[in-house]
Design an enzyme around this catalytic site. Sequence first.
Site, PDB file in Angstrom:
ATOM      1  N   HIS A  10      21.617 -22.928   5.906  1.00  0.00           N
ATOM      2  CA  HIS A  10      21.434 -21.475   5.670  1.00  0.00           C
ATOM      3  C   HIS A  10      22.740 -20.703   5.493  1.00  0.00           C
ATOM      4  O   HIS A  10      22.908 -19.610   6.052  1.00  0.00           O
ATOM      5  CB  HIS A  10      20.586 -20.856   6.787  1.00  0.00           C
ATOM      6  N   ASP A  49      17.678 -25.872   2.024  1.00  0.00           N
ATOM      7  CA  ASP A  49      18.173 -24.646   2.650  1.00  0.00           C
ATOM      8  C   ASP A  49      19.665 -24.778   2.960  1.00  0.00           C
ATOM      9  O   ASP A  49      20.128 -24.379   4.037  1.00  0.00           O
ATOM     10  CB  ASP A  49      17.372 -24.252   3.912  1.00  0.00           C
ATOM     11  N   HIS A  85      14.244 -21.729   0.864  1.00  0.00           N
ATOM     12  CA  HIS A  85      15.112 -20.554   0.873  1.00  0.00           C
ATOM     13  C   HIS A  85      16.048 -20.500  -0.332  1.00  0.00           C
ATOM     14  O   HIS A  85      16.330 -19.420  -0.842  1.00  0.00           O
ATOM     15  CB  HIS A  85      15.941 -20.507   2.159  1.00  0.00           C
ATOM     16  N   HIS A 166      11.537 -31.453   1.950  1.00  0.00           N
ATOM     17  CA  HIS A 166      11.716 -30.185   2.673  1.00  0.00           C
ATOM     18  C   HIS A 166      10.330 -29.575   2.839  1.00  0.00           C
ATOM     19  O   HIS A 166       9.927 -28.692   2.093  1.00  0.00           O
ATOM     20  CB  HIS A 166      12.643 -29.261   1.869  1.00  0.00           C
ATOM     21  N   HIS A 195      13.345 -28.199   6.717  1.00  0.00           N
ATOM     22  CA  HIS A 195      12.395 -27.088   6.738  1.00  0.00           C
ATOM     23  C   HIS A 195      12.077 -26.644   8.159  1.00  0.00           C
ATOM     24  O   HIS A 195      12.085 -25.455   8.453  1.00  0.00           O
ATOM     25  CB  HIS A 195      11.105 -27.424   5.986  1.00  0.00           C
ATOM     26  N   HIS A 197      13.093 -26.154  11.856  1.00  0.00           N
ATOM     27  CA  HIS A 197      14.443 -25.995  12.402  1.00  0.00           C
ATOM     28  C   HIS A 197      14.669 -26.651  13.748  1.00  0.00           C
ATOM     29  O   HIS A 197      15.792 -26.715  14.219  1.00  0.00           O
ATOM     30  CB  HIS A 197      14.803 -24.513  12.473  1.00  0.00           C
TER      31      HIS A 197
HETATM   32 MN   LIG Z   1      15.261 -23.556   6.704  1.00  0.00          MN
END
Ligand SMILES: [Mn+2]
Length: 383
Positions: A10, A49, A85, A166, A195, A197
Amino acid sequence: MMIAHITDTHLGYRQYNLEEREEDIYRLFNEAVDKILREKPDLVIHTGDLFDQSRPPVRALLVAYNGFKKLVDKGIKVYGILGDHDSPKRRSTPPHRLLEELGVIRVIGFNPFQEKPYVELEVEGKKILVAGIRSLPKKYSANLVGILSRLGGLAGGYDRSILMLHQGIKEHFPYSYELELKDLPGGFNYYALGHIHVRTWFRYKTGVVGYAGSIDIIRIDEWEDYKKNGKGFYLVDLSADTPVIHKVDLEGIRKHVIMEVDYKLLEEELRKISQRVSTEKLKPILHLTVKGRRINKANVHRLLLRLLQNKVLSWRLRFEEEGAPPPPSIVKGLEKIDIRELLKRSLGDEEEAELAYRLLELLGEGDTRAALELTKKYYEEKW
Ligand SMILES: [Mn+2]
């Protein structure tokens, strides 16, 4: 043969719109890269992500580039897939393309319906299959399952095989999933997942399924899992048919202090917190619920400023007035509610439902600026 599995980094995410939180993630990413370099795996896989958005800040691109460049310069190849994301909402170019062009990552499964979603490698004389498919929404689950079963048929022809996905799996994450466990084809040694966390792994058929988890507390509900299982990446030893997973923890994670305090004891409790956090190298984030009768909110703010201003990075405040009717709780019924599904039903459009879901996440964290940006971006791309 050893691989490093990292996911859900992220980059570019700025929690509570705090610059320090964006920096935290860059710092943790760099820590992960340094630790990977120390372990010298044969390759690194990133299961989505990588960025928090499909249009990340330039700084996030730079951090990703510099980090992966260090790995590639040491002869460690990096393979990745797109997450939900960092996938562009419309037909446009994902930020990863730039990194590919610069030779620091190879993205697999961007167009899994048109291109072969795998590469073949040779490591120490062994034939390796690295397959991967970008994050796909639930409406494509049937197509995804079709590709997966074809990939499963290939896996047997290799000495070692890795599958990157993911997605959520129903049996493990009943609140949000696109696949059932049985949809994963047999034949692979390591099923690398992103995906979700929280960190988790389990044996499956011939191999192991591993969710390596995010590298920082992206949502506050990850805090409890972090305390138990840490955060970081996995080193996956594929010397034997069944891989052995080693967790590598990151040390630079900023603490969150989650507390409920009786209004009458507030000053005393804040003093205790102040003492407790004074030894922290990184100022923690305080999530404070003040409970009581006739709470003087201005007074609470004054006390916080006086006792904690330079001790914590930020505070998130909630008040619970006793005697007031409790807010309607949906938490208890959550086990049976799929929020994404509910939004989809009420809005009748999967993309809008996805937007609503993201807004819910962001606004739940009080991040109005990110919510506004996301909304603007969504409608700009749409119209
Ligand atoms: Mn994520």
